[in-house]
Structures are given as structure tokens and as C-alpha cells.
Scaffold this active site. Sequence first.
Site, PDB file in Angstrom:
ATOM      1  N   ILE A  50      -5.054 -50.059 -13.072  1.00  0.00           N
ATOM      2  CA  ILE A  50      -4.322 -50.058 -11.796  1.00  0.00           C
ATOM      3  C   ILE A  50      -4.866 -51.117 -10.850  1.00  0.00           C
ATOM      4  CG2 ILE A  50      -3.384 -47.726 -11.735  1.00  0.00           C
ATOM      5  CD1 ILE A  50      -5.919 -46.837 -10.311  1.00  0.00           C
ATOM      6  N   GLY A  58     -15.239 -54.618 -11.544  1.00  0.00           N
ATOM      7  CA  GLY A  58     -14.611 -54.596 -12.869  1.00  0.00           C
ATOM      8  C   GLY A  58     -13.217 -54.012 -12.783  1.00  0.00           C
ATOM      9  N   MET A  59     -12.742 -53.572 -13.936  1.00  0.00           N
ATOM     10  CA  MET A  59     -11.383 -53.033 -14.004  1.00  0.00           C
ATOM     11  C   MET A  59     -11.313 -51.623 -13.409  1.00  0.00           C
ATOM     12  SD  MET A  59      -9.263 -54.962 -15.283  1.00  0.00           S
ATOM     13  CE  MET A  59      -9.107 -56.463 -16.202  1.00  0.00           C
ATOM     14  N   ASP A  64     -17.410 -54.804   3.694  1.00  0.00           N
ATOM     15  CA  ASP A  64     -16.301 -55.445   2.969  1.00  0.00           C
ATOM     16  C   ASP A  64     -14.972 -54.783   3.355  1.00  0.00           C
ATOM     17  OD1 ASP A  64     -15.152 -57.291   1.351  1.00  0.00           O
ATOM     18  OD2 ASP A  64     -15.680 -56.326  -0.540  1.00  0.00           O
TER      19      ASP A  64
HETATM   20  P1  ADP Z   1     -12.355 -54.900  -4.745  1.00  0.00           P
HETATM   21  O1  ADP Z   1     -13.626 -55.112  -5.496  1.00  0.00           O
HETATM   22  O2  ADP Z   1     -11.481 -56.122  -4.687  1.00  0.00           O
HETATM   23  O3  ADP Z   1     -12.570 -54.274  -3.410  1.00  0.00           O
HETATM   24  P2  ADP Z   1     -11.788 -52.467  -6.217  1.00  0.00           P
HETATM   25  O4  ADP Z   1     -12.554 -52.675  -7.474  1.00  0.00           O
HETATM   26  O5  ADP Z   1     -12.377 -51.516  -5.252  1.00  0.00           O
HETATM   27  O6  ADP Z   1     -11.453 -53.871  -5.563  1.00  0.00           O
HETATM   28  O7  ADP Z   1     -10.328 -51.962  -6.548  1.00  0.00           O
HETATM   29  C1  ADP Z   1      -9.349 -52.798  -7.094  1.00  0.00           C
HETATM   30  C2  ADP Z   1      -8.001 -52.149  -6.986  1.00  0.00           C
HETATM   31  O8  ADP Z   1      -7.967 -50.947  -7.759  1.00  0.00           O
HETATM   32  C3  ADP Z   1      -7.630 -51.695  -5.582  1.00  0.00           C
HETATM   33  O9  ADP Z   1      -7.059 -52.737  -4.838  1.00  0.00           O
HETATM   34  C4  ADP Z   1      -6.662 -50.569  -5.855  1.00  0.00           C
HETATM   35  O10 ADP Z   1      -5.379 -51.098  -6.101  1.00  0.00           O
HETATM   36  C5  ADP Z   1      -7.196 -49.956  -7.123  1.00  0.00           C
HETATM   37  N1  ADP Z   1      -8.044 -48.785  -6.814  1.00  0.00           N
HETATM   38  C6  ADP Z   1      -9.375 -48.766  -6.546  1.00  0.00           C
HETATM   39  N2  ADP Z   1      -9.810 -47.523  -6.302  1.00  0.00           N
HETATM   40  C7  ADP Z   1      -8.737 -46.715  -6.410  1.00  0.00           C
HETATM   41  C8  ADP Z   1      -8.519 -45.293  -6.237  1.00  0.00           C
HETATM   42  N3  ADP Z   1      -9.512 -44.468  -5.909  1.00  0.00           N
HETATM   43  N4  ADP Z   1      -7.272 -44.827  -6.433  1.00  0.00           N
HETATM   44  C9  ADP Z   1      -6.242 -45.650  -6.744  1.00  0.00           C
HETATM   45  N5  ADP Z   1      -6.378 -46.983  -6.897  1.00  0.00           N
HETATM   46  C10 ADP Z   1      -7.599 -47.520  -6.732  1.00  0.00           C
END
Ligand code: ADP
Length: 834
Positions: free
Chosen positions: A501, A507-508, A619
Site C-alpha cells: 500500500i 521500506g515497503m 518529519d
Molecule cells: P515515509 O517514510 O515516506 O514517511 P511510510 O513508510 O511511513 O512513508 O509510509 C508509506 C506509505 O504507506 C504512506 O504514505 C501510506 O500510504 C502507507 N501507510 C503507512 N502506514 C500506514 C498505515 N498505518 N495504514 C495505512 N497505510 C499506511
Amino acid sequence: MNLASILAFIITAHFAVSPSSAAFAPPDNYLINCGSVETTTVDNRDFKGDSSSPGSAFLSAAGSSSIAVQNPNSYPGLSDLYRTARVFTSVSRYEFGVTKNGTHMVRLHFFAFNSQKHDLGLAQFNVSVNGYPILSGFSVDRTKNGKIKEFFVNVQDVKVVVVFTPLGRLGIAFVNAIEVISAPDELIADGAQLVRTSGPENYVGLRSKILETLHRINVGGAKITPFNDTLWRDWIPDEEFLVVKNAAKRVSRSTPPNYEQGGATRETAPDQVYITAQVMNMADVISSALFNISWVFPLSPDNSRYFVRMHFCDFVSTMPHQLYFNVYINNYSAIADLDLSAVTFNSLATPYYKDFVVDSNSLNSIRVSVGPSSLSIPGKVNAILNGLEIMRIMNNDGLGSQGGSKKKRTWILVGAILGGFFFICFVVLAFLLMGKCMKKEKPKQKPAESSAWSPLTVRGSSYTKVSEGTTTASLAHNLGLKISFAEIQYATNSFDKKLIIGSGGFGMVFKGVLQDGTEVAVKRGVPGSRQGLPEFQTEITVLSKIRHRHLVSLIGYCEEQSEMILVYEFMEKGALKSHLYGTGMPPLSWKQRLEICIGSARGLHYLHTGSAQGIIHRDVKSTNILLDENYVAKVADFGLSRAGPCLDETHVSTGVKGSFGYLDPEYFKRQQLTDKSDVYSFGVVLFEVLCARPAIDPLLSREQVNLAEWAMLWQKRGMLEQIVDPFLTGKIKTDSLRKFGDTATKCLADYGVDRPTMGDVLWNLEYALQLQETGMSREPHEDSSTNATEIPVPVLIPRIPSTTVRIDEDNTDQSSSDMSTSKVFSQLITSEGR
Ligand code: ADP
């Protein structure tokens, strides 16, 4: 004026204004103005309308329609190309005959306007060229400017076929103009230097890849429009991307460069690129410190490789071999001791370019630096850069002739069958194994195996002490937060790609369902990599301490088998950003937006001052504000602010973390972190919410690129409503908008002391909501001067029982006394804590 100087003047004027002498004549040159009946001339180029002959001959689109901007006056300065669009409701194509195989430039122009029939801002679609997808799930923000997507495609076929496939709720695709133009044969070479830790290697095969232009920069110079470019490209100035503006000084020359000896031609880049540059600003060099000029270019997160072309022209030296410098990409050495006069056969002012290929990094950015080398001559200019291009290398193996695509399809079929077979085997195996594990209650684990990456040692970090001989498990012991790898595999269907998602710095991110039916988001650190370890631990330490309605809850974590996995409550509606622009999702109402801002402000206020006290998020951005199924906003990502590759001492070591476009300038300059840095970033989010555009949009004109600067400009003019998301036009009450704009502006004050606390921000946003809802104003004395003590108490969900692990005192002491405190801990200490 003597004859020689008159001649020099004529030559200069000619070169500076008109690049078209002996201009490149492309064998294929298709320019289409989509949705238009007539031919439109833009910058001396004729774009044929596709609604009548001859332009319509290229189009096969059953059920497509052409639409036009109804009131062009509401878009001052709008290019004639953007007054019309062709809208497709089913799969449609343009076909262009190819007279000469080889690299072609394909440019697609998009301007999302709203006509009576269609709101193009809501369109979502795929685009492919000769069968290869170049845009997937693409949508266009409703900004007041057009967007150009440019691709370099090596065509080995009799035609170029551009296919539009509508997707999404509306099921429409659109395009405003199309260019398909042959590029000079030598423009893209097949090889480039691969920049990596292990030292330079060669990359081959570039010519067969599709390249997507992401950034094209005229370093030290002005914007160059297609009119002034030899291949009708856009080049933008570099200032926005400079990390330390004072490190660089703009230089220029008034006469054209000489192209003979350096390998570059006027098509590689026009004169204007080579006769302007940035060099080291000597006045700012502190005698003992070596430093570089660095630029950082944002990328959207994916695992692509990037093509980086750097343009050089040494017009500052007075004789050869005066200028030696180093070039770095993503902090890896790209060229050591570059002597431009050596590569241009001792000639000066000679354009030269060098191509590189770099892997994507966890920062979702490319950092380019030039700086002095050990051979630099004191007192001389010691680094120069004239231009830069960054392109994404698309993985399009198998593209091209029909035979090629057939071959590709066969492989896909074989892959799918084999993949399916292995997947079934894997699932059966996983079930068997799981059954075994469950019977045995807990898997027997050698004590050392519980954390393949322990003992934890983080360079120069107070963390070393906490964790020596321990594991994260002991940091968060007895919390019941540990989840087995098998359970996570079960929950995510063994990290099924279909369940991805998102992807972020760590990471992913996968969607998963635990055995008890709880929906979760599973964040998996790159398996086997230790990068992100401190952030992993911080996230567990911080989140296991706190629970709040507006903070995303940590459900558990897993550290088996060298894995670093975090499991969170699932936020169904995803990131706030995706509801604002770029995805084609239905726009949020003003009330919804205010409630989301209020919720996030509550979460941040709690982090700063609540019972968890003293946590700086560091952040804050619209991708770190997530929405649950009821659009309740929760702040996410506490410890995972992304750590970059280690900087060596010769670099401008900022140690600054955060995201491009949201960074507090004061934190950036002084590297002193306070909770006001979060307030700054939150101010950027507020404007993002109001204007529905990204914090940084490099494709916009120079003054618009940075949202914070752009919004402040309009706020100062008292005309903020001009840049409000067009969807909200007429829907925000004046007082509510004024309150909101004032609050966001205050958050963006240059100095932290002048910014409000999160408590103030929260109060003001609630007030803005009240003004929207009731239209009621409070007494002036009740207005924004209110201090944080008056804010409503955040709603708390009960904290985890007292077994909750705290950062132990020993550790806190050390972190406050140790100047080289771990970056992780510095994130946890407010200014008061220092
Ligand atoms: P970043 O490192 O860029 O802040 P994250 O690794 O936290 O990004 O998350 C990447 C993406 O994954 C988010 O933009 C969101 O779309 C999805 N995501 C992260 N955490 C959740 C969650 N708890 N529920 C649903 N989607 C999530």
C-alpha cells in the site's frame, strides 16, 4: 567600436537570442494540439489540431470528445495549447509514422481544467508508448499551470503509438498536446558511468531504455523555454535545489562557448546552459574547512535507477589546468580531481558533459555535489557546474518491434505460470510450517537468534549503551508487542506484492490481516539491511510509551530472521496527501480538511507537551498524516525519519533530517532542533491542504516551486484566495480562510521563537472551524494570542499498563550530556530538554 568588436557583438547577440542557426532538423516532427480544430502556433512551432484534417489522421478514438476552457481569462498567461483538450472515455490511440528509427522525444502536455462536461482534475488514466506503460494511474493536479511529461523512447518500429486508457471512477483520460520528435542520434549514448560504493563501473544498455525526464536544470542561469532551446526543452534555474545557497556563487559569460573539443554539441544543451554556472563562493569558505556545493533533487519513491547528465564548461579559468575538483552523486565519488581542460584538449570555455547512472536511495532524492579536490589550487575557483539533467530509467526490456512485444507477452505468460506454481507451493509450505509452529507453541529459538543484528551499535550514539548486549525485545520487554515472523507472513500472504500500500524511507508497507481478523499495516525494513535500525528501535520505544487518538498505534513488531518489521493499526483512507492531489480521489470539503488539520495538530501537540512529553516528530508532512475509515487524522512515522548514507568529513554535514519542502530553515541553518521545527513543517502541510498542491513542485515556474514561499507571497499581498484549491473556491467563509491563512503564515515564521506552539495552532484551527460552521467571530482578545495552557486537553486513550518501557534514566542522562548524541535521541529531546 572597431570591426572586430562589432563582429563579436553580432555573433554574441545572435547566439544568445536565436539558437536556431544550423538548427537541428528532426526527421520526424509531429506536433498536435489536441481537441483543437485549428493549427496553433506556439513559440514559432505549428501544432496541428486533431479535430480536423490533417491532424485528425493521427487519432483513432471512438467516443472521444474535444473540450475547451470556458473562460480563458481566468487563467492569465495560459498557453494556447492548453485551451483545448481531447477527452477519452475508452481506450484510444494516436499513431505517428516513423521515417527514421532511433531515439524520439515524446512530450505529453496536460492542463487539468474544469469544463461543464468534465473536471479533468478527476481524470485518472494509463498511457503507453508502443505497448510500454509510461504513465500508470496518472492524474493531474488542478493547478493553474500545465504539466509536461517528457520521455526519450528508442523506436525500432514503423510507427509510434501512444495509447490512453481511462481508469478510475470517472473513467476518463485526456491530453492537451502531443509532441513526437526525433532526437539527434548521439543525444543519448548507450553507456554511462555507474556510481556506487564499490567504485565506478560501466552501465550499458541506456539506448534501449525509456527515460523519463524528472529535472532539467540550468545551473547558475535563468529559465530556458522551448523557444530558446535547441530541442524545444525546458530548463529551470537551480536555486531551489541548492542545499546551502551561500556555498555557491553564480557566474556567467557573455560570449558563446566553443563546442569543438569537448564532445558536447549545441543540441546537448544550448549556449545559455554552458555560459552560466555556479562556482564555490570563496568568500564563505572558512579557511580550515573544506566544503562542497550540493543540490538535492526530490524523486518519487520507487526502486528505479536514474540517469544523471552533468554539464560543465570552464569559462572561469584564465589558463588550462587551473581548476581541479571532485564530483559526488548521493555522496559517492563520481569523478575525482576533474580537470576540465584535460578532457577538452587544453581548450577553455568548452562544453563537456558526463553521464552517470545511479541507484535510487532510501532518501527518495538525488544529491549532486561539486567541491575542491586535493589538487585544487588555493585562491582559484575550485568547483563548477553548468547544467544538470535527471531522468528515470524505465524498465522496458522487450519494447520495440511487434516481435519484441510478442516475445515479452510469452515471457509474461511463462512467468505468470511459473510464479503461480511457486506461489501455491509456497503457500502450502507456509501452512505446513505454521501448523508445526503452532503445535510446538513457540518456536525453539537460540537466544542469539532472536536478533540477528544485535548487539546494536550505532556510531557515536548513546544508543550503543542502552542496547549493548540487549535486543529491542528487552527494550520493550513484556509489552506483548512482539509478533512472530510466521504470523506476519500469514497476515501479508508472504508479503504479497498485491498487498503493497505504500513505500517509504524504511521500506515497503503492506496491508495485512492478523489471525484474529485485525487489519494492520506492515512496514518491512529492507530484509538483512541494518539501515534504519536506530529508527526501528525509536519507533518501538516511542510508540510503546504512548497511545493517543491522533497518533497511529503500534500493534507490534518483529525482529526474527534479521527482519525489522513494524505492525500498525491500518488506516483505511491512507495518507492525507493522496486526498489532496495527484490521485484523482474526490476532493475533501473544507470542513473535512479543517477537522483533519485539527486532529493532526492534536496529535503533535500531545507529542510535544502531553504525558509522553518532549518528542519532536521531525518529519511532519502530508504523507505522515494518515486517515482512518472515518477520516480521523492520525500522525504517523515517529522514528523512521530516514537516515541517509554516511557523509564523509569533506561534505557539508548537516545531520538534518526531514523532508524536502517541509524543512524548518532555522533548523537547517543552525541544526538546532526544537518543537518549533514541527510547527514549521505543519505550516507547510496547512498550505498544502488549502492549495491542494505539493510542498515542492519543480515543474512549476521558479517563484511557485516552493509552496511555503509561494503561499507567503500571496498572503503578504492579501490575496491568498487566489491560490486556494479551485474546488474550494466560494466554499470557504472569508473569516475562516483569514484565520487559517494567518495561522499557517505564523507557523512559517523564519525563527522558531516567532512561531506559535502546537497548542496555539490547534486553538486557532478550531476557531477557523467555528468561523466556518457558525460564521461567528469571537472577541478579539480571545483570538490567536491565546497560549497553550488554554488549549483543550487532548483526548487520550488509556496508556499501556505501567510495564511500559521508558527510555531509562541512564540513557537520558547520557543523551543530554553527550554532544554527539545519537540522531535518534536528538529527535526525542525538546529544546527544554537540552
Ligand atoms: P515515509 O517514510 O515516506 O514517511 P511510510 O513508510 O511511513 O512513508 O509510509 C508509506 C506509505 O504507506 C504512506 O504514505 C501510506 O500510504 C502507507 N501507510 C503507512 N502506514 C500506514 C498505515 N498505518 N495504514 C495505512 N497505510 C499506511
